[in-house]
Every structure is written in structure tokens, then in C-alpha cells.
Design a protein around this motif. Structure first.
Motif: not given
Length: 399
Positions: A182-194, A198-207, A223-229
Motif C-alpha cells: 500500500p505504498f510506493g518508492w519516490l526515487g531520484i537520480l542526481a549527479d552528486v556524491p553519495p 555503502e547503502l543505508i536502509y532507514a526506518n523512520h517514523e515518517r517512513g 523515500i516511501q510515499c503514498g501510491l496516490g502521490e
């Protein structure tokens, strides 16, 4: 026109299989409804399991991978801004993952196909399968206004979730299993250094949030987002603010902001269809299964499918044994369901679900805290993350 194996779809599954079959001296041709630029340009996965890296080396496709791929010996989990590291290499006897985008993998596969004169039909329209329940299957298509047909021994459907191959199996034969999140991923690509090496998987109270990369100068964030966003509501500034909040102050301080050049919302789904063979038709990759991207299993599962299938075809054509072909579906599905389980579990402990109450949240926090303090739990996560080994191969007695 005739070939031994007709492959529908020039994505990772189709192209890896085509190269595997060429290596074994088995005739194959690939039909793709789009052109090379479209297939190569699709933004997809970027984490390769050890099985995938090993296969690229076996096929002599790993030149750029060795130069440009980022080898990760660990990954990081974060709970409300507090991070801890999983040392995957130490916990698995040296296994790692490599960050190398699917677009780069496809470029390597296509360049090698051109060099080897591996036949690919681009822009194939109205592709249709016939005779898959008999001994003389055919594939027909239309290209440049001309109708074509190829006779073959077997057909392999590598044409994705929306392709024609799975639909060619009678519905009374096919069983499907699905979980839509019941959610999706809002993803971006940007030409900036990471933000981190290594990868960081974050669980936050906001998602959920994920800090990833494609290179040392190109970052991939989700970031996690609603499907209707509405994507139009997410300016770059709003995205960066929300990402940094979820990653926590320590990681946020290392985030370099910049304009995004790609931004999209992707839904999450778990899907499996059984069996992965009917008659002379075999399914591989997304044609047979979908996983949420949390565990980075999509392309890697496709590679494991066709590795098994390549072994089975070699056994058939070189030794006259059908043991590999007959056992393919069961063998592949055993690995698929393990990857589905891990991807579902990893999603469940890192995301906020709309129906979660206080009890659910505390269980989630306890799970992550247990992983933080338990080497056994970390080893289980690491083994699944780097990729389970291919098992259930064909015994010598079957040859």
C-alpha cells in the motif's frame, strides 16, 4: 527460418540466456518489441549479487564492471536516525555485492552481442507463440511491415510482467500469487556524491528511506510515499528535506544536495506464477516473478533463472538428457520463493504500513534492535542479501 531456442525479450534474462547458449554452441535468437536505446535506457536495479558478478566474469563481460563497479562488503540499517552496519563479507565467508546499474549491464550485453553477431530482432510487432503444447513450436512477428516466422525447439519467455509469454499458458494450468503493497518508492537520480560509501536502509517514523548510488559521483535516493502521490508536488527541495529527516542528522550532514535529472514513483509488488514451464515454453525473470526492490533481487533472480536454464539446455543438446529441462520449474521456484520471502521480510521491517498501530511499530523496532545485537540474525540477513547459492543442480547420474 529456424533456430533451436527462441527468446522473447531482450532484457537481462533474455540477453544473459542468449550469451549462455552461444557459449554452449546452441543456436538462439532474441525478439524484442522495442529498440536497443529504449531497453538500454530503462532505469532499473543497481545492486548485483555474487552470482550475477560471477556469471559476467564467466561470459567475459566483466571488463567495465571490474573498472567501474563499486564492491560493497557491508550495508547499513538505520532506525530513527541511529545506524548500524552489517559486515556481509565477514559473515558470509567473503561474499559481497557490487553496485553497477542495470543500464550498464545491458550496454555490456548488447555490445558483446554485436561483436558476436548474436541475432536480435528489434521492434518486433505482434509477436505470437504457437504450438507450445506440441513438438514444433513457432514464433511469428511483424517487422517493417513484413510478416516473419521462426520454427524452434523451445521458446523462453523473458518479456516481463506485461509480456505475451505468461499469457500463452492456459489459465487452468497457471497459479499466481500476489501481494500489492500500500505504498510506493519516490526515487531520484542526481549527479552528486553519495552520502556514504555503502547503502543505508532507514526506518523512520515518517517512513522508509534508502541512500544508494550508481557511482562515486551519481546518487540514487528513495523515500516511501503514498501510491496516490503526484510527482509534481515533490520539488527537489521538498524531497531533499524529507530524505534528510528520515536518514537522521548524522547521515543528513553527509548528503550533498543537487538538481535531480530523473524522478519517478514506483509501486511495490510481490508476484509469482507457477509453473515456470508449460510444454515447450519456459518463463524466466519478471515474466514469472516480481519482488519489491527492498532486497535488490529483481535482476539477480532473472540471472539465476537463466543460469539454471542454460545448464538445462546444455544438458539436453550435449547429452540428450531432459532432466534439467524437466526439473527447471521446481528448481527455479525454490530459489524464487526464498528471495520473495527475504524481500517481503525486509520490506516489512523497514517500511511504515498504513494499518500499523503502536504494537506493530514496537515489534518492528524490536526486530531491528535484535538484528543490531545478534550476530546470528545479521548472518541470516547477510546470506540472503548477497544472494543464496544456486543449488539443486543436475546430478551426474542424469547425464
Amino acid at each position: 527460418m529456424r533456430t533451436q531456442v527462441a527468446i522473447i525479450g531482450a532484457g537481462p534474462a533474455g540477453m544473459f540466456l542468449a550469451h549462455l547458449l552461444r557459449r554452449e554452441g546452441i543456436d538462439a535468437m532474441v525478439l524484442e518489441r522495442r529498440d536497443r536505446a529504449y531497453v538500454e535506457g530503462r532505469v532499473r536495479a543497481g545492486v548485483l549479487e555474487q552470482v550475477t558478478v560471477d556469471l559476467m566474469h564467466r561470459l567475459r563481460l566483466a571488463g567495465r564492471l571490474q573498472r567501474e563497479g563499486l564492491v560493497h562488503g557491508g550495508t547499513n540499517l538505520s532506525l530513527d536516525g541511529r545506524s548500524f552496519r552489517i559486515d556481509m563479507a565477514a559473515l558470509t565467508g567473503g561474499s559481497t555485492v557490487t553496485v553497477y546499474g542495470q543500464q550498464e549491464v545491458m550496454r555490456d550485453l548488447f555490445d558483446a552481442a554485436e561483436a558476436d553477431d548474436l541475432p536480435i530482432v528489434w521492434n518486433a510487432e505482434d509477436v505470437a507463440l504457437a504450438g507450445i503444447d506440441g513438438e514444433r513450436p513457432t514464433v511469428s512477428w511483424r517487422a517493417d511491415g513484413v510478416d516473419h516466422q521462426v520454427a524452434c525447439d523451445y521458446i523462453v519467455g523473458c518479456d516481463g510482467y506485461h509480456g505475451i509469454s505468461r499469457a500463452a499458458i492456459p489459465p487452468e494450468v497457471l497459479t499466481t500469487f500476489e501481494r500489492v503493497y500500500p505504498f510506493g518508492w519516490l526515487g531520484i537520480l542526481a549527479d552528486v556524491p553519495p552520502a556514504d560509501h555503502e547503502l543505508i536502509y532507514a526506518n523512520h517514523e515518517r517512513g522508509f528511506a534508502l541512500a544508494s548510488m550508481r557511482s562515486t559521483t551519481r546518487s540514487r535516493y528513495y523515500i516511501q510515499c503514498g501510491l496516490g502521490e503526484d510527482i509534481a508536488d515533490w520539488s527537489d527541495d521538498r524531497f531533499w528535506d524529507e530524505l534528510c529527516l528520515r536518514l537522521g542528522p548524522d547521515t543528513a550532514a553527509k548528503v550533498t544536495r543537487g538538481p535531480s535529472f530523473e524522478k519517478a514513483i514506483a509501486p511495490l509488488r510481490s508476484f509469482v506464477s507457477e509453473p515456470m514451464r508449460w510444454g515447450r515454453l519456459f518463463l524466466a525473470g519478471d515474466a514469472a516473478h516480481i519482488v519489491p526492490p527492498t532486497g535488490a533481487k529483481g535482476m539477480n533472480l532473472a540471472v539465476s533463472d537463466v543460469t539454471m536454464l542454460g545448464e538445462a539446455f546444455a544438458l539436453h543438446y550435449k547429452h540428450g538428457s531432459d532432466a534439467g529441462l524437466d526439473g527447471y520449474s521446481a528448481r527455479a521456484l525454490a530459489r524464487v520463493w526464498k528471495a520473495e520471502r527475504f524481500s517481503w521480510w525486509f520490506t516489512s521491517v523497514t517500511h511504515r504500513f498504513p494499518t500499523m498501530d503502536g504494537f506493530d511499530r514496537r515489534i518492528q523496532m524490536a526486530e531491528l534492535d535484535y538484528i543490531r545485537g545478534s550476530e546470528a540474525a545479521q548472518r541470516t540477513l547477510a546470506e540472503n542479501y548477497v544472494g543464496l547459492p544456486l543449488t539443486g543442480g543436475i546430478s551426474s547420474e542424469a547425464v
